[in-house]
Scaffold this active site. Structure first.
Site, PDB file in Angstrom:
ATOM      1  N   TYR A 160     -20.542  99.047  -6.785  1.00  0.00           N
ATOM      2  CA  TYR A 160     -20.079  97.704  -6.235  1.00  0.00           C
ATOM      3  C   TYR A 160     -18.751  97.183  -6.740  1.00  0.00           C
ATOM      4  O   TYR A 160     -18.691  97.142  -8.250  1.00  0.00           O
ATOM      5  CB  TYR A 160     -21.265  96.716  -6.321  1.00  0.00           C
ATOM      6  CG  TYR A 160     -20.629  95.268  -6.215  1.00  0.00           C
ATOM      7  CD1 TYR A 160     -20.631  94.488  -7.508  1.00  0.00           C
ATOM      8  CD2 TYR A 160     -20.258  94.816  -5.129  1.00  0.00           C
ATOM      9  CE1 TYR A 160     -20.052  93.204  -7.153  1.00  0.00           C
ATOM     10  CE2 TYR A 160     -19.750  93.624  -4.889  1.00  0.00           C
ATOM     11  CZ  TYR A 160     -19.535  92.756  -6.058  1.00  0.00           C
ATOM     12  OH  TYR A 160     -19.090  91.554  -5.783  1.00  0.00           O
ATOM     13  N   HIS A 217     -25.917  92.723  -8.542  1.00  0.00           N
ATOM     14  CA  HIS A 217     -25.645  92.657  -7.126  1.00  0.00           C
ATOM     15  C   HIS A 217     -26.951  93.177  -6.343  1.00  0.00           C
ATOM     16  O   HIS A 217     -26.945  94.294  -5.499  1.00  0.00           O
ATOM     17  CB  HIS A 217     -24.663  93.747  -6.471  1.00  0.00           C
ATOM     18  CG  HIS A 217     -23.577  93.111  -5.480  1.00  0.00           C
ATOM     19  ND1 HIS A 217     -23.760  93.484  -4.305  1.00  0.00           N
ATOM     20  CD2 HIS A 217     -22.754  92.008  -5.575  1.00  0.00           C
ATOM     21  CE1 HIS A 217     -23.051  92.832  -3.392  1.00  0.00           C
ATOM     22  NE2 HIS A 217     -22.524  91.721  -4.422  1.00  0.00           N
TER      23      HIS A 217
HETATM   24  C1  CS2 Z   1     -19.970  88.858  -5.037  1.00  0.00           C
HETATM   25  C2  CS2 Z   1     -19.723  88.851  -3.720  1.00  0.00           C
HETATM   26  O1  CS2 Z   1     -18.671  87.360  -5.670  1.00  0.00           O
HETATM   27  C3  CS2 Z   1     -19.575  87.769  -6.089  1.00  0.00           C
HETATM   28  O2  CS2 Z   1     -20.492  87.405  -6.649  1.00  0.00           O
HETATM   29  O3  CS2 Z   1     -21.532  89.176  -5.137  1.00  0.00           O
HETATM   30  O4  CS2 Z   1     -18.216  89.153  -3.576  1.00  0.00           O
HETATM   31  C4  CS2 Z   1     -20.275  89.642  -2.549  1.00  0.00           C
HETATM   32  O5  CS2 Z   1     -19.998  90.896  -2.941  1.00  0.00           O
HETATM   33  C5  CS2 Z   1     -19.560  89.293  -1.384  1.00  0.00           C
HETATM   34  O6  CS2 Z   1     -19.660  88.232  -0.835  1.00  0.00           O
HETATM   35  C6  CS2 Z   1     -20.281  90.303  -0.260  1.00  0.00           C
HETATM   36  O7  CS2 Z   1     -19.888  89.903   0.992  1.00  0.00           O
HETATM   37 MG    MG Z   2     -22.333  88.055  -6.736  1.00  0.00          MG
END
Ligand code: CS2
Ligand code: MG
Length: 408
Positions: A160, A217
């Site tokens: 991620y 995540h």
């Molecule tokens: C992530 C988000 O910013 C964060 O903490 O969890 O960027 C997430 O990956 C996105 O909003 C998914 O669309």
């Molecule tokens: Mg997040």
């Protein structure tokens, strides 16, 4: 005073912002944001097809009654699409209220509890040395807090928010190559064996003062998350984010029972009923709902106040998909909230974005200084908006090595 019209604009520089503009018979207008990442056309349609026709003729000052009218009137409750549409209307009505009062919104909430609100950015790297360079760069820019994510040796594909190769970037929020998502492969054991050590190396290199945040995540089971949170206790994280999916709010008891690592959850939520147990039983330390899909300022203030009774601080979502309008609303809430924690801040002002959304909210040395302009303190250039339109995009989906569908 009456609402006379409202318009929805979808698009922006490299983004599909969903911007609502509500006009009134006194010439004052309000701005709101309904950006639901990678599903942007849906709250836009909800606004255009159902909500805007019901807004015309209403008194914009009655923001509470209008919120209740749409929330209760929908019959079917909650959900990110509806709450993002309601959220845009609510933000715009608060913007109008602030302009009528000639006050920045934080004054209407109760004034400032702090001058600057600490923010954090996303440090990332294809491998740990790459991540270390990214962290050092943010420290040089004056950040006091960074989220740290890195490539995991042996992981079948990039993880991620991590680029495939050193120095590369990655569209982990929206990949505009089309609406069909790419697939990433995840292996929990590989992650669990590597990441605690990587976080310990980062702490050893940068010392005890840098606030380190890490986003799991939603990838672990409650038991795995408890083991991970326990393993990283010596690192002294500012927070461990989304360690496990939290639809099952009770699952967080397992983590709390085994570890004192601070937990942050909530960016995928859209209602107090998604997190009331987490807050009231103090199963988390930070609540992450975003003002857009949390339904706007009106419900978010209530969630902040509930959290304040239970030692839970704010840590609003602020991913690159967030509009400067919803971020402005969060800057005002952050200036006021007595239980403010930290603000995720990745709306890095590109010249095009600043042209589209003129604002005098200022980020300096890792701190956000809220605008003193009346209302939200951000504007919207309709002429500039004509340059942009909706572009289909998606973020990846995740499967395990045997093909089982997993959590992005
Ligand atoms: C992530 C988000 O910013 C964060 O903490 O969890 O960027 C997430 O990956 C996105 O909003 C998914 O669309
Ligand atoms: Mg997040």
């Amino acid at each position: 005073m009456k609402i006379t019209d409202a318009k929805v604009f979808v698009g922006g520089p490299g983004k599909n912002y969903v911007t609502l503009k509500i006009m009134t018979d006194q010439g004052v207008y309000g701005l709101g944001d309904a950006t639901l990442n990678n599903r942007e056309t849906l709250p836009a349609a909800y606004l255009q097809d159902y909500l805007i026709p019901n807004l015309i003729g209403l008194d914009p000052r009655n923001s509470e009654d209008i919120w209740q009218y749409f929330y209760r009137g929908a019959y079917f409750r909650k959900g990110p699409i509806a709450m993002a549409a309601f959220g845009a209307i609510d933000m715009a009505l608060w913007d109008i209220k602030g302009k009528l009062a000639n006050m920045p919104l934080y004054q209407l909430f109760g004034g400032k509890s702090r001058d600057g609100a600490m923010v954090y950015a996303h440090a990332t790297g294809a491998d740990l040395p790459d991540l270390m360079d990214s962290i050092a760069a943010y420290i040089d820019e004056g950040y006091k807090a960074v989220r740290v994510q890195c490539g995991i040796p042996g992981m079948p594909t990039a993880s991620y928010a991590v680029p495939e190769t050193k120095g590369a970037s990655k569209d982990y929020i929206t990949d505009f190559s089309g609406i069909i998502p790419k697939t990433e492969i995840w292996d929990t054991d590989t992650y669990m064996r590597y990441m605690p050590g990587a976080l310990a190396d980062i702490r050893a290199k940068f010392g005890p003062d840098l606030k380190l945040l890490h986003d799991v995540h939603h990838r672990l089971t409650p038991r795995e998350a408890a083991a991970f949170a326990k393993a990283v206790e010596p690192v002294g994280l500012f927070w461990l984010e989304d360690p496990t999916p939290a639809e099952d709010q009770n699952a967080l008891r397992m983590i709390r029972h085994h570890s004192t690592t601070p937990i942050a959850i909530g960016e995928v939520f859209n209602s107090v009923w998604d997190c009331n147990r987490l807050i009231e039983d103090e199963l988390i330390d930070f609540i992450r709902l975003a003002v857009t899909y949390g339904g706007g300022i009106t419900p978010m203030k209530r969630i902040i106040e509930l959290a304040g009774f239970h030692n839970v601080r704010t840590g609003f979502h602020g991913a690159p998909s967030h509009s400067p309008i919803s971020m402005a609303a969060q800057h005002h809430l952050n200036a006021w909230a007595p239980n403010f924690g930290i603000q995720e801040y990745l709306v890095l002002g590109t010249p095009e974005c600043d042209e589209l959304f003129p604002s005098d909210h200022k980020m300096e040395n890792g701190m956000m200084y809220v605008s003193d302009a009346p209302g939200l303190g951000v504007d919207f250039d309709e002429g500039e908006a004509q340059r942009y339109s909706y572009k289909p995009g998606s973020h990846p989906v995740v499967r395990l090595q045997d093909g089982t569908m997993w959590n992005y």
